[in-house]
Write a protein that holds these residues in place. Structure first.
Motif, mmCIF file in Angstrom:
data_model
loop_
_atom_site.group_PDB
_atom_site.id
_atom_site.type_symbol
_atom_site.label_atom_id
_atom_site.label_comp_id
_atom_site.label_asym_id
_atom_site.label_seq_id
_atom_site.Cartn_x
_atom_site.Cartn_y
_atom_site.Cartn_z
ATOM 1 N N ALA A 29 0.828 -1.207 0.000
ATOM 2 C CA ALA A 29 0.000 0.000 0.000
ATOM 3 C C ALA A 29 0.863 1.257 0.000
ATOM 4 C CB ALA A 29 -0.921 -0.003 1.213
ATOM 5 N N VAL A 33 0.408 1.321 -4.151
ATOM 6 C CA VAL A 33 -0.956 1.846 -4.258
ATOM 7 C C VAL A 33 -0.958 3.368 -4.281
ATOM 8 C CG1 VAL A 33 -3.226 1.914 -3.157
ATOM 9 C CG2 VAL A 33 -1.944 -0.224 -3.208
ATOM 10 N N ASN A 34 -0.078 3.994 -3.536
ATOM 11 C CA ASN A 34 -0.041 5.464 -3.517
ATOM 12 C C ASN A 34 0.377 6.054 -4.859
ATOM 13 O OD1 ASN A 34 -0.931 5.739 -0.916
ATOM 14 N ND2 ASN A 34 1.124 5.789 -0.037
ATOM 15 N N THR A 36 -0.698 4.935 -7.779
ATOM 16 C CA THR A 36 -1.752 4.717 -8.776
ATOM 17 C C THR A 36 -2.719 5.892 -8.787
ATOM 18 O OG1 THR A 36 -3.137 3.541 -7.202
ATOM 19 C CG2 THR A 36 -1.606 2.210 -8.505
ATOM 20 N N VAL A 38 -6.023 8.087 -8.265
ATOM 21 C CA VAL A 38 -6.871 8.153 -7.076
ATOM 22 C C VAL A 38 -8.124 7.298 -7.214
ATOM 23 C CG1 VAL A 38 -8.218 9.716 -5.621
ATOM 24 C CG2 VAL A 38 -5.999 10.432 -6.495
ATOM 25 N N GLN A 41 -7.370 3.550 -6.346
ATOM 26 C CA GLN A 41 -6.898 3.241 -4.997
ATOM 27 C C GLN A 41 -7.940 2.551 -4.108
ATOM 28 O OE1 GLN A 41 -5.078 6.671 -3.215
ATOM 29 N NE2 GLN A 41 -3.458 6.766 -4.751
ATOM 30 N N TYR A 45 -7.170 -0.989 -2.290
ATOM 31 C CA TYR A 45 -7.226 -1.118 -0.829
ATOM 32 C C TYR A 45 -8.233 -2.194 -0.412
ATOM 33 C CZ TYR A 45 -4.270 2.939 0.049
ATOM 34 O OH TYR A 45 -3.213 3.808 0.119
#
Length: 75
Positions: A29, A33-34, A36, A38, A41, A45
């Motif tokens: 994460a 993930v940060n 990618t 918004v 996300q 998650y």
């Protein structure tokens, strides 16, 4: 393996799974993930939050297997 011992081993396996998975999920994460967009996300998650359920289900299924019956004596 006797059911009480199987449940003890399965419980330890579940604890190890949760701890290791939490560390891996946090690393993914934070790192991937940060980066990618918004709008993707929340999906990532959610997938990371639920992915531990599959291995946990396999462990629980293994824990709940009935004990093997001893073979009957043949005369």
């Amino acid at each position: 393996m006797r059911p009480p011992l199987r449940k003890l081993v399965g419980s330890v396996m579940m604890l190890v799974l949760v701890v290791v998975y939490a560390l891996v999920a946090m690393a993914l994460a934070e790192g991937r993930v940060n980066d990618t967009p918004v709008w993707i996300q929340p999906v990532l998650y959610a997938a990371l939050g639920l992915a531990w359920v599959l291995p946990a289900m396999l462990i629980i299924k293994w824990m709940e297997k009935p004990a093997r019956k001893a073979p009957a004596d043949r005369r």
